[in-house]
Design a protein around this motif. Sequence first.
Motif, PDB file in Angstrom:
ATOM      1  N   ARG A   1       1.057  -1.374   0.210  1.00 28.77           N
ATOM      2  CA  ARG A   1      -0.040   0.178   0.153  1.00 28.77           C
ATOM      3  C   ARG A   1       0.646   1.172   0.203  1.00 28.77           C
ATOM      4  O   ARG A   1       1.857   1.451   0.695  1.00 28.77           O
ATOM      5  CB  ARG A   1      -0.706   0.367   1.233  1.00 28.77           C
ATOM      6  N   GLY A   2       0.360   2.148  -0.269  1.00 26.95           N
ATOM      7  CA  GLY A   2       1.319   3.022  -0.985  1.00 26.95           C
ATOM      8  C   GLY A   2       2.475   4.248  -1.740  1.00 26.95           C
ATOM      9  O   GLY A   2       2.805   4.458  -1.730  1.00 26.95           O
ATOM     10  N   MET A   3       2.886   2.529  -2.600  1.00 30.69           N
ATOM     11  CA  MET A   3       3.688   2.699  -3.575  1.00 30.69           C
ATOM     12  C   MET A   3       3.227   2.929  -5.131  1.00 30.69           C
ATOM     13  O   MET A   3       2.363   2.297  -4.709  1.00 30.69           O
ATOM     14  CB  MET A   3       4.630   0.698  -3.223  1.00 30.69           C
ATOM     15  N   ILE A   4       4.058   3.114  -5.778  1.00 29.99           N
ATOM     16  CA  ILE A   4       3.572   3.138  -6.915  1.00 29.99           C
ATOM     17  C   ILE A   4       3.243   1.683  -8.074  1.00 29.99           C
ATOM     18  O   ILE A   4       4.776   0.618  -7.248  1.00 29.99           O
ATOM     19  CB  ILE A   4       4.325   4.347  -7.629  1.00 29.99           C
ATOM     20  N   GLY A   5       3.829   1.732  -8.701  1.00 26.19           N
ATOM     21  CA  GLY A   5       3.185   0.486  -9.432  1.00 26.19           C
ATOM     22  C   GLY A   5       4.433  -0.301 -10.125  1.00 26.19           C
ATOM     23  O   GLY A   5       4.507  -1.273  -9.283  1.00 26.19           O
ATOM     24  N   ASP A   6       5.811   0.708 -10.443  1.00 33.57           N
ATOM     25  CA  ASP A   6       7.062  -0.167 -10.765  1.00 33.57           C
ATOM     26  C   ASP A   6       7.122  -0.781  -9.375  1.00 33.57           C
ATOM     27  O   ASP A   6       8.079  -1.588  -8.851  1.00 33.57           O
ATOM     28  CB  ASP A   6       8.085   0.609 -11.654  1.00 33.57           C
ATOM     29  N   ASP A   7       7.262   0.520  -8.482  1.00 34.09           N
ATOM     30  CA  ASP A   7       7.964   0.030  -7.076  1.00 34.09           C
ATOM     31  C   ASP A   7       7.161  -1.241  -6.069  1.00 34.09           C
ATOM     32  O   ASP A   7       7.951  -1.529  -6.220  1.00 34.09           O
ATOM     33  CB  ASP A   7       7.803   1.059  -5.821  1.00 34.09           C
ATOM     34  N   ALA A   8       5.976  -1.535  -6.105  1.00 32.95           N
ATOM     35  CA  ALA A   8       5.290  -2.496  -5.959  1.00 32.95           C
ATOM     36  C   ALA A   8       5.647  -3.745  -6.561  1.00 32.95           C
ATOM     37  O   ALA A   8       5.908  -4.647  -6.088  1.00 32.95           O
ATOM     38  CB  ALA A   8       3.922  -1.958  -5.929  1.00 32.95           C
ATOM     39  N   TRP A   9       5.681  -3.443  -7.586  1.00 30.86           N
ATOM     40  CA  TRP A   9       6.078  -4.833  -8.620  1.00 30.86           C
ATOM     41  C   TRP A   9       7.438  -5.357  -8.244  1.00 30.86           C
ATOM     42  O   TRP A   9       7.228  -6.832  -8.023  1.00 30.86           O
ATOM     43  CB  TRP A   9       6.469  -4.843 -10.604  1.00 30.86           C
ATOM     44  N   PHE A  10       8.604  -4.814  -8.058  1.00 32.27           N
ATOM     45  CA  PHE A  10      10.164  -4.793  -7.645  1.00 32.27           C
ATOM     46  C   PHE A  10       9.427  -5.950  -6.296  1.00 32.27           C
ATOM     47  O   PHE A  10      10.681  -6.777  -6.348  1.00 32.27           O
ATOM     48  CB  PHE A  10      10.180  -3.709  -6.959  1.00 32.27           C
ATOM     49  N   VAL A  11       9.003  -5.195  -5.368  1.00 31.80           N
ATOM     50  CA  VAL A  11       8.642  -6.144  -4.152  1.00 31.80           C
ATOM     51  C   VAL A  11       8.002  -7.076  -4.369  1.00 31.80           C
ATOM     52  O   VAL A  11       8.357  -8.442  -3.332  1.00 31.80           O
ATOM     53  CB  VAL A  11       8.285  -4.832  -3.075  1.00 31.80           C
TER      54      VAL A  11
END
Length: 83
Positions: A11-21
């Motif tokens: 939650r609170g991340m943008i798409g690319d950063d969230a996908w990395f995680v």
Amino acid sequence: VSTFRSEVDVRGMIGDDAWFVVDKYLDDAVLAGVPSVRIIHGKGTGALKTALWQYLKGDRRIKTFRIGRYGEGDGGVTVVELK
């Protein structure tokens, strides 16, 4: 395996950063041998869920995925079944 959590919160991340995680988390889930996991993305505008689903559609590690049901997190969670 005993320390593996069955959910990841982006939650609170943008798409690319969230996908990395999430990508790293899915690798760990496959290695741990778990059958399914939950991705907590929140409800908000739906942009993060949409971005994550685009990545999930093409991922070979994934058997199916769906929005959470009542009691699972509803629209704020994606439940992923792994191969």
